[in-house]
Design a protein around this motif. Structure first.
Motif, short mmCIF file in Angstrom:
data_model
loop_
_atom_site.label_atom_id
_atom_site.label_comp_id
_atom_site.label_asym_id
_atom_site.label_seq_id
_atom_site.Cartn_x
_atom_site.Cartn_y
_atom_site.Cartn_z
N PHE A 62 0.84 -1.19 0.00
CA PHE A 62 0.00 0.00 0.00
C PHE A 62 0.88 1.25 0.00
O PHE A 62 1.80 1.35 0.81
N ALA A 63 0.59 2.17 -0.90
CA ALA A 63 1.21 3.49 -0.86
C ALA A 63 0.23 4.37 -0.10
O ALA A 63 -0.78 4.83 -0.65
N ASP A 65 0.55 -2.14 -12.41
CA ASP A 65 -0.76 -2.62 -11.95
C ASP A 65 -1.02 -1.99 -10.58
O ASP A 65 -0.61 -2.51 -9.55
N ILE A 66 -1.69 -0.85 -10.58
CA ILE A 66 -1.91 -0.08 -9.36
C ILE A 66 -3.34 0.46 -9.37
O ILE A 66 -3.89 0.75 -10.43
N ARG A 67 -3.94 0.57 -8.20
CA ARG A 67 -5.30 1.09 -8.10
C ARG A 67 -5.39 2.11 -6.96
O ARG A 67 -4.77 1.94 -5.91
N ILE A 68 -6.18 3.13 -7.18
CA ILE A 68 -6.45 4.14 -6.17
C ILE A 68 -7.69 3.71 -5.39
O ILE A 68 -8.74 3.48 -5.99
N ILE A 69 -7.56 3.57 -4.07
CA ILE A 69 -8.70 3.12 -3.28
C ILE A 69 -9.25 4.21 -2.37
O ILE A 69 -10.21 3.98 -1.64
N GLY A 70 -8.67 5.38 -2.42
CA GLY A 70 -9.19 6.46 -1.60
C GLY A 70 -8.36 7.72 -1.76
O GLY A 70 -7.28 7.71 -2.34
N ILE A 71 -8.89 8.80 -1.27
CA ILE A 71 -8.16 10.06 -1.22
C ILE A 71 -7.51 10.17 0.15
O ILE A 71 -8.15 9.91 1.17
N THR A 82 -3.54 14.11 -2.66
CA THR A 82 -2.76 12.89 -2.47
C THR A 82 -3.74 11.73 -2.33
O THR A 82 -4.88 11.90 -1.89
N VAL A 83 -3.31 10.55 -2.72
CA VAL A 83 -4.21 9.41 -2.77
C VAL A 83 -3.63 8.23 -1.99
O VAL A 83 -2.48 8.25 -1.55
N VAL A 84 -4.46 7.21 -1.82
CA VAL A 84 -4.04 5.94 -1.23
C VAL A 84 -4.14 4.90 -2.33
O VAL A 84 -5.17 4.77 -2.99
N ALA A 85 -3.05 4.18 -2.54
CA ALA A 85 -3.01 3.22 -3.65
C ALA A 85 -2.60 1.84 -3.16
O ALA A 85 -1.93 1.69 -2.13
N VAL A 86 -2.99 0.83 -3.93
CA VAL A 86 -2.70 -0.56 -3.58
C VAL A 86 -2.23 -1.30 -4.83
O VAL A 86 -2.57 -0.93 -5.95
N ARG A 87 -1.45 -2.34 -4.62
CA ARG A 87 -1.09 -3.20 -5.74
C ARG A 87 -2.35 -3.85 -6.29
O ARG A 87 -3.15 -4.41 -5.53
#
Length: 313
Positions: free
Chosen positions: A83-84, A101-107, A212-217
């Protein structure tokens, strides 16, 4: 404080609710970025909220301090970060355009007034006064986007100034050392510079949302959605704790950053940590992609909305 305790109690209780599908996950690595003033991350780490959530399942949690956005996404590409937890939209869009391969799951947050251009010369009254001069600051970041947006607003070209690639602390030091004429800065570096005589020429208000965001693999999201849901629960709980007991959150932040509690209290209103993804956030990410394309930092555009995955309880 009662609400804060309740929030934490729910977290501990929910740790046992992870499905057995998480059995093969033995370690999660979540980046820890405390600057510019990331109060939720500080609360999470100091109160061991992720450990309370995942520990009962035998999952250890690592908090690598990888502060630069590009390095966070590189670590995700290498599989060493899951998680970033606070990364600039710029870095995620660049990485995604390159095939990560990355996805944004929240701000994570929005803080336009916390991102600034600092000067020390009293003769500099506007950005036009810096034409042909040197401005230090990191490239491919929100601060880079801020500079480009400000120049455009003033009818100036990006090449009208000399943008020198430099990290925030080094850029501020170079400003006081006289080797540059302006420094792009955010967070505690701004407060420190102001105390030494620098001033803010402009901030991001009306120019960038500084999202800024929260990202996950992507692979982790697909194979272990229950892990991602639990992670999301913790980050929301940390924001709820801030609201329920702001003074405790400010004290933890002061201890972690070396700022005074009063400084934290004064800076905190500059940040909006609402974790929900708003339509305006998506539009800001699209504008960010336009900036990256125009700046030559990406050559391929992507469908921004396809990067976003709303985590459902």
């Amino acid at each position: 404080m009662i609400l804060a305790i309740t929030v934490l109690a729910l977290l501990v209780a929910s740790g046992a609710a992870l499905s057995s599908a998480s059995a093969e996950i033995r370690e999660l690595d979540i980046t820890y970025v405390k600057a510019p003033l990331n109060i939720p991350s500080i609360v999470q780490k100091r109160m061991e909220l992720f450990e309370k959530e995942f520990g009962p399942q035998g999952i250890t949690v690592g908090h690598p301090e990888i502060t630069a956005g590009p390095k966070q996404t590189q670590a995700m590409a290498a599989g060493s970060v899951d998680f970033a937890n606070c990364v600039g939209g710029t870095s995620v869009l660049i990485a995604a355009s390159q095939g990560l391969d990355i996805r944004i799951i929240g701000i994570y947050g929005r803080s336009p007034k916390a991102f600034t251009l600092l000067v020390s010369d009293p003769g500099v009254k506007s950005l036009a006064d810096l034409k042909g001069k040197k401005i230090a600051g990191p490239k491919g970041t929100v601060l880079h986007q801020l500079l480009a947006a400000a120049l455009k607003k003033e009818g100036m070209a990006y090449d009208d100034v000399q943008h020198i690639e430099m990290g925030i602390p080094h850029g501020v030091a170079a400003l006081f050392g006289g080797s540059v004429d302006g420094a792009l800065a955010a967070g505690p570096s701004v407060a420190d510079a102001l105390s030494k005589g620098a001033r803010i020429l402009f901030d991001g208000e009306g120019l960038v949302d500084a999202t800024t965001v929260v990202a996950v693999r992507g692979e982790l999201l697909r194979t272990h959605p229950e892990i991602v849901r639990s992670f999301d629960k913790v980050r929301r709980a940390s924001v709820a704790f801030m609201k329920a007991d702001p003074e405790e959150a400010f004290c933890l932040t002061a201890e972690e950053t070396g700022l005074s509690v009063e400084q934290v209290r004064e800076m905190a209103p500059l940040y909006d940590f609402d974790p929900e993804i708003r339509p305006s956030d998506i539009e800001e990410l699209k504008r960010t992609q336009d900036f990256l394309l125009e700046a030559g930092l990406i050559t391929k555009t992507i469908d921004v909305e396809s990067l976003i995955e709303v985590v459902k309880p």
